[in-house]
Each structure stands twice: as C-alpha cells, then as structure tokens.
Write a protein that holds these residues in place. Structure first.
Motif, PDB file in Angstrom:
ATOM      1  N   PHE A 172     -12.339   0.141  -1.268  1.00 42.54           N
ATOM      2  CA  PHE A 172     -11.254   1.116  -1.312  1.00 42.54           C
ATOM      3  C   PHE A 172     -11.765   2.513  -0.938  1.00 42.54           C
ATOM      4  O   PHE A 172     -11.150   3.221  -0.141  1.00 42.54           O
ATOM      5  CB  PHE A 172     -10.620   1.130  -2.704  1.00 42.54           C
ATOM      6  CG  PHE A 172      -9.616   2.233  -2.876  1.00 42.54           C
ATOM      7  CD1 PHE A 172      -8.368   2.155  -2.280  1.00 42.54           C
ATOM      8  CD2 PHE A 172      -9.918   3.376  -3.601  1.00 42.54           C
ATOM      9  CE1 PHE A 172      -7.442   3.179  -2.407  1.00 42.54           C
ATOM     10  CE2 PHE A 172      -9.004   4.404  -3.733  1.00 42.54           C
ATOM     11  CZ  PHE A 172      -7.767   4.304  -3.137  1.00 42.54           C
ATOM     12  N   SER A 197     -10.397   4.249   2.337  1.00 47.62           N
ATOM     13  CA  SER A 197      -9.550   5.433   2.175  1.00 47.62           C
ATOM     14  C   SER A 197     -10.212   6.654   2.820  1.00 47.62           C
ATOM     15  O   SER A 197      -9.524   7.493   3.414  1.00 47.62           O
ATOM     16  CB  SER A 197      -9.201   5.677   0.708  1.00 47.62           C
ATOM     17  OG  SER A 197     -10.348   5.645  -0.074  1.00 47.62           O
ATOM     18  N   TYR A 218      -5.439   0.393   0.274  1.00 50.13           N
ATOM     19  CA  TYR A 218      -5.393  -0.055  -1.122  1.00 50.13           C
ATOM     20  C   TYR A 218      -5.942  -1.483  -1.266  1.00 50.13           C
ATOM     21  O   TYR A 218      -6.440  -1.845  -2.331  1.00 50.13           O
ATOM     22  CB  TYR A 218      -3.950  -0.033  -1.644  1.00 50.13           C
ATOM     23  CG  TYR A 218      -3.431   1.367  -1.902  1.00 50.13           C
ATOM     24  CD1 TYR A 218      -3.478   1.928  -3.173  1.00 50.13           C
ATOM     25  CD2 TYR A 218      -2.898   2.138  -0.872  1.00 50.13           C
ATOM     26  CE1 TYR A 218      -3.003   3.210  -3.413  1.00 50.13           C
ATOM     27  CE2 TYR A 218      -2.420   3.419  -1.094  1.00 50.13           C
ATOM     28  CZ  TYR A 218      -2.475   3.949  -2.374  1.00 50.13           C
ATOM     29  OH  TYR A 218      -2.011   5.223  -2.602  1.00 50.13           O
TER      30      TYR A 218
END
Ligand code: SF4
Length: 467
Positions: A7, A11, A331
């Motif tokens: 993640f 991200s 996510y």
C-alpha cells in the motif's frame, strides 16, 4: 511483501503521478458539482439523511429477523435462497448451479460482492466464461484490471485510454468517439446476453416485506442479465436488506444523488421470482445468495455496527483527500476509500489491513457527505485503537508516543523541545541539507514540505501581549 508495504509503495507511486491525479480530481470534481446541484433540489436533505440512518439502523439491528422474513417470502415467490458463511461457500454454491445447469458462460452485471469473493477467476478456473456487462466493468475486464471505484470502475481512465483499449482488444479504429465506443460495447454485449446460460447480478437492496430483489442501474444491463439467461443468480451481502418496500422511496433517490448526482438512476428493477406460466420473459430459476463473509463479526460489534448501514454510493471516496490523490487501485482492496478502510479490517483481518485506518487525514469530509450519516472518521480511529489494543505497536512507536506525551505535559520540556526544533530547522536550512540525504527527517520531508517553525512561540506572544 505485506499488504501494508504494498500500500505504501503503490500510494507513493500514484501520489507522484500527476496525470493520474489530474484525471481523478477532474472526475471527483465533476461528481461533487453534480451532487451539490441535485441535493439542492431536496427540501431538506439533512432530514432525508437522518431518516435513512434510522431506517438502516432498524434494518441492521434486527438483521436476523428481516433476513428470515426475506427468505420466507422470496421462497414463496419461487426463488431459492442460499446462505453463504464465507466466500468459499458462495463460490461453491455458484459452481454447483453452473454444473447442474450445464453453464458455459455467465453474463454479469456490476457487483462488488462478486469482486469480494473473486468470482471471475474462480469461474474461469472451472471452465465457465464470465462476461461483465456494465460498460465500466467490461472495460476493466478487457484491461485485466479490478474496478477502481465502487461506483465508477473506470474513473482513472480518459476517453483516449478507453479508445486505445478498444482498439487493442476489439479492433476498433483509433480516434473513435465516446458514442462509437459505447455502440461497439453494446453490439458485443447484446450477443453475450443471447448466448449466456446464466446471469449473475448483485442486489442494491433486498426487501424483507415482499421477498423481492431491487436492482438500480443506468445501462439496463442488470435488467438484461437478470431476465434473458435461463438462470438468474443475485448475490448480496446480508446488510442489503430493507424491511419495507416503501423504504425504497427514500433509498433509491438517496443512492442516486450521492452516487452519481442523478435524481434517480435510469433503470430500477424489482425481481419477484422466476418466469410464471402466464409470462413470456424471464428466467426459469432465480437464486439469491445471502453472503456473510465477516459481516456478522461487524454486526456483533455494537460500536462499529453502523458501518453495515453503507449503501455503497461511493460519495465518501469522492470526498476523501487521500483517495483523490492515490486513487482506488492503491488500496489493494475490493472496497476502497474511507468505507473500505473501515470495513476491510473487519472483513479480511485487522492485523493485515490495519494500515488502511491510517490512510486518512480524519478531516471528516467522508462522514459529511455520507447519505446514511456513518461517522466514518470515528470508525477509522476505533480501528486504530483496536489494532493497538489487539496487537500492540512497535517499540519505536511506543517510545515516540511516550516521549511526546511526556513533553506535552511538561511546560519546560515542551519549550526546550520547541527551541531545539527551531534551532535545528534554522541550522538545517542555513547549511542547505533540508530534504537531502543528510537531513534526519529526509524520509518524511521527501514528499512534503516541513512547516516553518515560527520564530516566536505562541507562549512568548501571549506573554508579551499580556505584559
Ligand atoms: S459509507 Fe456512506 S458515503 Fe461511503 S459508500 Fe457507504 S453510504 Fe456511501
């Protein structure tokens, strides 16, 4: 690699991708304007939200009763209701139906629950071809991706991206208009409805009082998927039940407004069973799977149970500053954004997914737009607390917070720390090492600017002022 590391890596990559961010922010911005315009048509939107919250509270707090009532009435209508405790059970039920009916191909309308149970991969492994019929889902299936957003699966793509995908996968000429692309998908998919042996849909709501399944959509594909193949299967989470038919008068507009900024979606279908002897259309059999898959664990948690009130409108994603910068795929979950970060640790395990609860600025923008008024940011905090209470936290984090707590409670130490920070920042700037490899805060300041520590503290200012 752990889910948390994945993640952080994904991200960070997405947040640095300016094109991706521009596409995403344009899409969420357009939604926000449309939603605001449509909301202004309501005499009292806040009252509608409060009513929706109460109705969902009623449904969820007596969930067993409403589900049993639904089962009873749907069975009386000629449907077969299956209860699946987890994803594996749901998949086995579906495979059993496919085998019994000799199903080679299923046509699917948009369903996040089928994503949750990884149905497409499972069907393919078992020799059944799944064909997505929602235009967005069809595009992500062509690209071998997962939906990017619970309402808008291709929010991350521009028309030019889709044009290229159609060109590569379907052989359409490049430079096609949006209308041409839609017509191509329509032509391909019409044939799939005619040749599929089974239609699989989700369910936006199921109605206990009447034993009916409600589908709400904009393309008519769910209606075709549920009525043209000889077997129709609807699968939904157990939280989708509403006690009464007239609850839809409230929830259909609330969902349409919050989800897409429409007053009402274009196709609203009530499924009341298989084709009757007097009818010419409809499937021979209708099956409904009620999926638990961790939802009863959430139901047992009185403090966080309201997360089951969610009607999957996607508004909290569109309002979330984190989602607007990293997008849906980062996510790594079926349900993205604030609601995904709240429920995924419950559905898939707190230890592995607790990191999502920290992917929030806790600004409360999500709770502000939620049509059923779920206090999402409070639930993110509760997930954080539960994660620490269940598994503890790392020694570095514990020491840091203990030092922080100690400094914040002692005026002298706090002032000394503030002085040292100001001095440290001044030196670092003078020597030009801020943001470089020599900067001790380099990991933090690599992607964000360290705020300027004011030359004069609030304490000093206050002291001078009162003199
Ligand atoms: S939590 Fe609320 S805003 Fe988010 S998807 Fe669910 S209903 Fe919509």
């Amino acid at each position: 690699m752990t889910h948390a590391c994945q993640f952080i890596r994904d991200s960070a990559t997405k947040a640095a991708d300016l094109r991706h961010r521009a596409v995403l922010q344009k899409a969420t911005g357009t939604y926000a304007t449309k939603v605001q315009d449509t909301k202004s048509l309501f005499i009292d939107w806040s009252y509608g939200r409060e009513l929706a919250r109460q109705r969902k509270w009623e449904a969820v707090n007596d969930l067993a009763f409403h589900l049993e009532e639904f089962d009873l009435r749907a069975t009386a209508r000629g449907m077969t209701v299956h209860w699946a405790e987890n994803a594996a059970e749901a998949r086995e039920i579906i495979l059993g139906l496919c085998k019994r009916h000799g199903v080679r191909k299923v046509v699917k309308s948009k369903s996040m629950v089928t994503e949750e149970i990884h149905l497409n991969d499972f069907l393919e492994e078992n020799g059944v071809i799944p064909v997505e019929s929602d235009l967005g889902e069809y595009i992500v299936q062509l690209r071998h991706e997962h939906p990017y957003h619970i309402v808008t699966p291709v929010m991350h793509l521009t028309k030019e991206d889709i044009d290229l995908t159609f060109h590569e996968k379907l052989g359409t000429p490049t430079g096609s208009t949006a209308e041409d692309l839609t017509l191509t998908a329509r032509r391909v998919l019409r044939n799939e409805y005619l040749t599929a042996d089974m239609g699989i849909t989700g369910a936006n709501f199921i109605i206990a009082e009447t034993g009916m399944v409600c589908l709400t959509e904009n393309e008519g594909n769910a209606r075709l998927s549920s009525s043209m193949p000889r077997v129709h299967l609807a699968i939904c989470g157990i939280e989708k039940v509403l006690p009464r038919l007239d609850d839809l008068a409230l929830f259909l507009p609330m969902l349409a407004v919050s989800g897409t900024g429409q007053q009402l979606t274009c196709y609203n279908t009530m499924i009341g069973g298989p084709r009757q002897t007097t009818e010419v259309d409809g499937p021979d059999e209708v099956h409904v799977i009620l999926l638990d898959n961790g939802r009863t664990e959430l139901l047992a948690d009185a403090e966080q149970r309201e997360a089951l009130h969610c009607i999957r409108c996607g508004a909290c994603l569109n309002a979330c500053p984190v989602f607007k910068n990293i997008g849906g795929h980062a996510y790594g979950t079926t349900y993205q954004g604030p609601i995904g970060s709240v429920i995924t640790p419950h559905l898939r395990g707190l230890e592995e997914w607790k990191h999502l609860s920290y992917a929030s600025s806790l600004c409360g923008g999500c709770a502000e737009v939620c049509p059923v008024h779920i206090e999402l940011h409070h639930h993110l905090l509760r997930n954080r607390r539960n994660a620490v209470q269940t598994n503890g936290s790392g020694w570095l984090e514990q020491i840091s917070f203990q030092l922080w707590s100690f400094a914040m409670r002692n005026t002298t130490i706090y002032r000394v720390c503030a002085l040292l920070s100001r001095f440290g920042q001044g030196i670092s700037r003078r020597l030009g090492i801020e943001g470089t490899a020599l900067d001790p805060l380099q990991r933090w300041s690599k992607t964000r600017a360290l705020p300027e520590i004011p030359a004069r503290s609030f304490h000093d200012w206050w002291h001078e002022r009162n003199q």
